[in-house]
Design an enzyme around this catalytic site. Structure first.
Site, short mmCIF file in Angstrom:
data_model
loop_
_atom_site.label_atom_id
_atom_site.label_comp_id
_atom_site.label_asym_id
_atom_site.label_seq_id
_atom_site.Cartn_x
_atom_site.Cartn_y
_atom_site.Cartn_z
CB ALA A 1 4.61 -35.38 42.32
CG ASN B 1 12.28 -37.43 45.60
OD1 ASN B 1 13.04 -37.45 46.56
ND2 ASN B 1 12.70 -37.27 44.37
CG HIS C 1 2.47 -40.03 41.97
ND1 HIS C 1 3.51 -40.92 41.84
CD2 HIS C 1 2.93 -38.84 41.53
CE1 HIS C 1 4.56 -40.28 41.35
NE2 HIS C 1 4.25 -39.03 41.15
N1 LIG Z 1 9.34 -34.39 46.40
C1 LIG Z 1 8.94 -34.58 45.15
O1 LIG Z 1 7.79 -34.89 44.88
C2 LIG Z 1 9.94 -34.39 44.05
C3 LIG Z 1 9.46 -34.33 42.74
C4 LIG Z 1 10.37 -34.13 41.74
C5 LIG Z 1 11.73 -34.04 42.01
N2 LIG Z 1 12.17 -34.15 43.28
C6 LIG Z 1 13.61 -34.09 43.58
O2 LIG Z 1 14.00 -32.73 43.60
C7 LIG Z 1 15.36 -32.62 43.19
C8 LIG Z 1 15.48 -31.56 42.11
O3 LIG Z 1 14.70 -31.92 40.99
P1 LIG Z 1 14.87 -31.16 39.61
O4 LIG Z 1 13.83 -31.69 38.69
O5 LIG Z 1 14.97 -29.70 39.84
O6 LIG Z 1 16.30 -31.74 39.16
P2 LIG Z 1 17.34 -31.08 38.15
O7 LIG Z 1 18.28 -32.17 37.77
O8 LIG Z 1 16.63 -30.33 37.09
O9 LIG Z 1 18.12 -30.01 39.07
C9 LIG Z 1 19.02 -30.34 40.08
C10 LIG Z 1 20.09 -29.24 40.12
O10 LIG Z 1 20.90 -29.41 41.28
C11 LIG Z 1 22.28 -29.28 40.89
N3 LIG Z 1 23.09 -30.05 41.85
C12 LIG Z 1 23.25 -31.39 41.91
N4 LIG Z 1 24.05 -31.71 42.94
C13 LIG Z 1 24.40 -30.54 43.54
C14 LIG Z 1 25.22 -30.22 44.66
N5 LIG Z 1 25.85 -31.17 45.37
N6 LIG Z 1 25.37 -28.93 45.01
C15 LIG Z 1 24.74 -27.95 44.30
N7 LIG Z 1 23.96 -28.19 43.21
C16 LIG Z 1 23.80 -29.47 42.84
C17 LIG Z 1 22.33 -29.83 39.47
O11 LIG Z 1 23.47 -29.34 38.78
C18 LIG Z 1 21.02 -29.29 38.90
O12 LIG Z 1 21.16 -27.98 38.37
C19 LIG Z 1 15.79 -34.02 42.74
O13 LIG Z 1 16.49 -34.64 43.79
C20 LIG Z 1 14.49 -34.74 42.51
O14 LIG Z 1 14.62 -36.11 42.73
C21 LIG Z 1 11.30 -34.29 44.30
#
Ligand SMILES: NC(=O)c1ccc[n+]([C@@H]2O[C@H](COP(=O)([O-])OP(=O)(O)OC[C@H]3O[C@@H](n4cnc5c(N)ncnc54)[C@H](O)[C@@H]3O)[C@@H](O)[C@H]2O)c1
Length: 268
Positions: free
Chosen positions: A121, A189, A219
């Site tokens: 983001a 993140n 941000h």
């Molecule tokens: N880098 C960035 O700018 C940024 C931005 C947004 C989100 N993120 C991160 O990306 C990740 C995903 O975000 P999202 O919005 O898709 O979240 P989300 O909660 O919609 O999806 C996460 C998925 O992973 C599954 N999951 C959790 N633990 C698991 C495991 N051990 N094994 C397999 N599956 C598992 C969950 O059941 C869920 O379906 C999060 O960690 C979030 O913090 C990063």
């Protein structure tokens, strides 16, 4: 065809899966999915024409040339180590999972695998990377999110902050990127990636504000160094399915994948 395994089919993972099966169908194949929520995985697989196998993390790594993590920071260290063991490449989006596990970068450098961390983001990382070639003296992130974009964070409970009842713009958190990731593991993140690209998680400063009037995840990044001064502002729409996740983060992951699959690389 690059064989890709995907960990997590939530807001970001499901869009990545669709991009692989539709947009990148000539260059890549989604061979496996690992998802902790079995029902969610089955429902999602029903929406795909070409279905990957539903596997455990270990089985998935075995079948993949590139593993994409879209699950959460807690899986990152274990996943990266396992991928390095099998000489498999990794793209990880839960960048917070690298804070406190910085040894992973050295391990990757000594391995045959490649590690890709999309800018998510945040905008302006191209310039931060260039600035880092010389010297960076200040790195700061000021994040503004609506209350629902911070909801559920451990810090709010610990500090007894009732985020639903704040009435005006309020500073919710101020500290280092390291402290921010611990306090808001799913919401900030971007601060992890900024700190890894610039002056580290202890020195990078983070401020988080919220207000019922905010409608976007914004941000503001401030960098100073030998090159001069950079200030960027991204005003991101939250994803409809997960207000913690900005839509730009989803697009950034797909763009990162596009770059991996392409021979042309634009930007630093
Ligand atoms: N880098 C960035 O700018 C940024 C931005 C947004 C989100 N993120 C991160 O990306 C990740 C995903 O975000 P999202 O919005 O898709 O979240 P989300 O909660 O919609 O999806 C996460 C998925 O992973 C599954 N999951 C959790 N633990 C698991 C495991 N051990 N094994 C397999 N599956 C598992 C969950 O059941 C869920 O379906 C999060 O960690 C979030 O913090 C990063």
């Amino acid at each position: 065809m690059l064989k890709i395994g995907l960990i997590g089919c939530g807001t970001i993972g499901s869009e990545i899966a669709r991009a692989i099966t539709d947009r990148f169908s000539q260059e890549a194949e989604l061979v496996a999915l690992c998802e902790i929520d079995e029902q969610k995985a089955k429902d999602f697989l029903d929406t795909l024409v070409k279905k990957p196998e539903l596997l455990s993390m270990d089985e998935l790594i075995q079948k993949s040339e590139l593993v994409v993590e879209a699950a959460g920071g807690e899986v990152v260290a274990e996943l990266v180590k396992k991928c390095l063991d099998k000489e498999v490449d990794v793209m990880a989006i839960s960048i917070g999972g690298f804070i406190g596990h910085e040894e992973l970068f050295e391990m990757v450098e000594k391995s045959k695998s490649r590690l890709y961390l999309p800018s998510g983001a945040l905008c302006g990382l191209d310039a931060v990377k260039a600035a880092k070639i010389s010297n960076i003296t200040r790195a700061e992130l000021i994040t503004r999110k609506p209350p629902k974009g911070l909801k559920g964070a451990p810090y709010l409970e610990k500090q007894n902050i009732d985020i639903d009842n704040i009435e005006k713009e309020t500073v919710i958190f101020e500290g280092s990127a390291k402290e921010a990731i611990k306090a808001f593991p799913k919401n900030i993140n971007v601060s992890a990636l900024l700190s890894l690209t610039s002056i580290g998680a202890d020195e990078t400063k983070v401020k988080i504000l919220s207000s019922p009037e905010f409608t976007r995840n914004s941000h503001q990044m401030i960098i100073e160094g030998d090159f001069g001064h950079i200030e960027t502002l991204s005003e991101n729409k939250p994803s409809p399915n997960n207000p913690k996740t900005s839509y730009l983060a989803v697009l950034s992951c797909i763009a990162c994948l596009k770059q991996i699959l392409s021979r042309v690389k634009l930007g630093t």
